[in-house]
Scaffold this active site. Structure first.
Site, PDB file in Angstrom:
ATOM      1  N   TYR A 183       0.846  -1.199   0.000  1.00 41.54           N
ATOM      2  CA  TYR A 183       0.000   0.000   0.000  1.00 41.54           C
ATOM      3  C   TYR A 183       0.884   1.253   0.000  1.00 41.54           C
ATOM      4  O   TYR A 183       0.645   2.190  -0.773  1.00 41.54           O
ATOM      5  CB  TYR A 183      -0.923  -0.028   1.225  1.00 41.54           C
ATOM      6  N   ILE A 200      -8.115   8.474   8.824  1.00 41.57           N
ATOM      7  CA  ILE A 200      -9.425   9.083   8.559  1.00 41.57           C
ATOM      8  C   ILE A 200     -10.488   8.007   8.795  1.00 41.57           C
ATOM      9  O   ILE A 200     -10.362   6.881   8.284  1.00 41.57           O
ATOM     10  CB  ILE A 200      -9.515   9.581   7.086  1.00 41.57           C
TER      11      ILE A 200
END
Ligand code: NAP
Length: 239
Positions: A147, A180
């Site tokens: 990632y 988030i």
């Protein structure tokens, strides 16, 4: 004149928040989605926008999506490359198929949509491209090596494309979110999330709207002299 924004992966999370914020600021909002059809249609109704299905990892689908939008709305002023997935695990334990899917969506999805939109922006000598990276693309994360690498590619792409398309009147920037609260972090337990939040100087996780506000700024003329930059929205977790 009313501006048109295409937000990829806008059915949920950061993309959905951006769709709401852009609509509230007078934009015509195009909501790209893949699987969450009901959420996308509801959001289109709420924002007065238009929902369109396309798998961003497939160049034929992104070409068709952009052509349909241009035919219907005449232009795309802003492209937000937000669609993304995460893969976690120790580097050599992640199956190659999962790695390929990750890069197909996070990296090639960004390249595909940009490639499909760019000729229209260059013809008009105007455009804003905002890519959603990640703080892990800047600093690297253990057990999120693939990632991190995919998001580092997005940051490198942003810098290079900004140089290439600046003379054509196009701004290309990145937002780089920290933690988030969206479905993407549902893999973490409450204890794990608390552990991450302890490392955030501002003492909280971010909301999708924290990121959306920065995307809106980068789409506006207030940021017209900013290009090739990566703006962190991470509560100070990495500086
Ligand atoms: P999310 O809530 O999991 O939503 C992901 C969105 O991407 C969904 O709307 C999904 O659409 C869409 N999507 C996935 N694969 C797609 C494909 N092949 N084609 C089109 N759309 C696709 O994720 P999020 O947290 O909002 O993340 C948005 C972006 O922020 C991602 O690029 C992510 O890497 C980045 N980011 C997030 C965080 C975080 O803490 N949340 C931190 C750093 C960076 P459907 O549901 O319709 O399939």
């Amino acid at each position: 004149m009313i501006k048109t924004v295409l937000i990829t992966g806008a059915s949920r999370g950061i993309g959905a928040a951006a769709a709401k914020l852009f609509a509230a600021n007078g934009y015509t909002v195009i909501i790209n989605y893949l699987n969450s059809v009901e959420k996308a249609l509801e959001l289109a109704e709420e924002t007065g926008g238009y929902a369109i299905k396309a798998d961003v990892s497939d160049i034929v689908q992104t070409e068709n999506m952009i052509n349909e939008i241009i035919e219907k709305f005449g232009k795309i002023d802003v492209l937000v490359n937000n669609a993304g997935i995460s893969v976690t695990g120790v580097f050599d334990m992640v199956p190659p198929g999962d790695v390929k899917k990750l890069f197909d969506i996070n990296v090639f999805g960004t390249l595909n949509c940009t490639r499909s939109v760019l000729p229209h922006m260059i013809r008009r000598k105007y455009g804003k491209i905002i890519n959603v990276a990640s703080m892990w693309g800047e600093t690297g994360a253990s057990c999120e090596v693939h990632y991190s690498a995919s998001k580092a590619a997005v940051i490198g792409f942003t810098k290079a494309l900004a140089k290439e398309t600046g003379p054509s009147g196009i701004n290309v920037n990145c937002v780089s979110p920290g933690l988030i609260m969206t479905d993407m972090n549902s893999c973490y337990s409450a204890d794990e999330l608390d552990g991450i939040i302890e490392e955030i100087p501002l003492g909280r996780s971010g909301s999708p709207f924290d990121v959306a506000e920065t995307i809106l700024f980068l789409a506006s003329e207030k940021s017209s002299f900013i290009t090739g930059q990566t703006i962190g929205v991470n509560g100070g977790m990495i500086v």
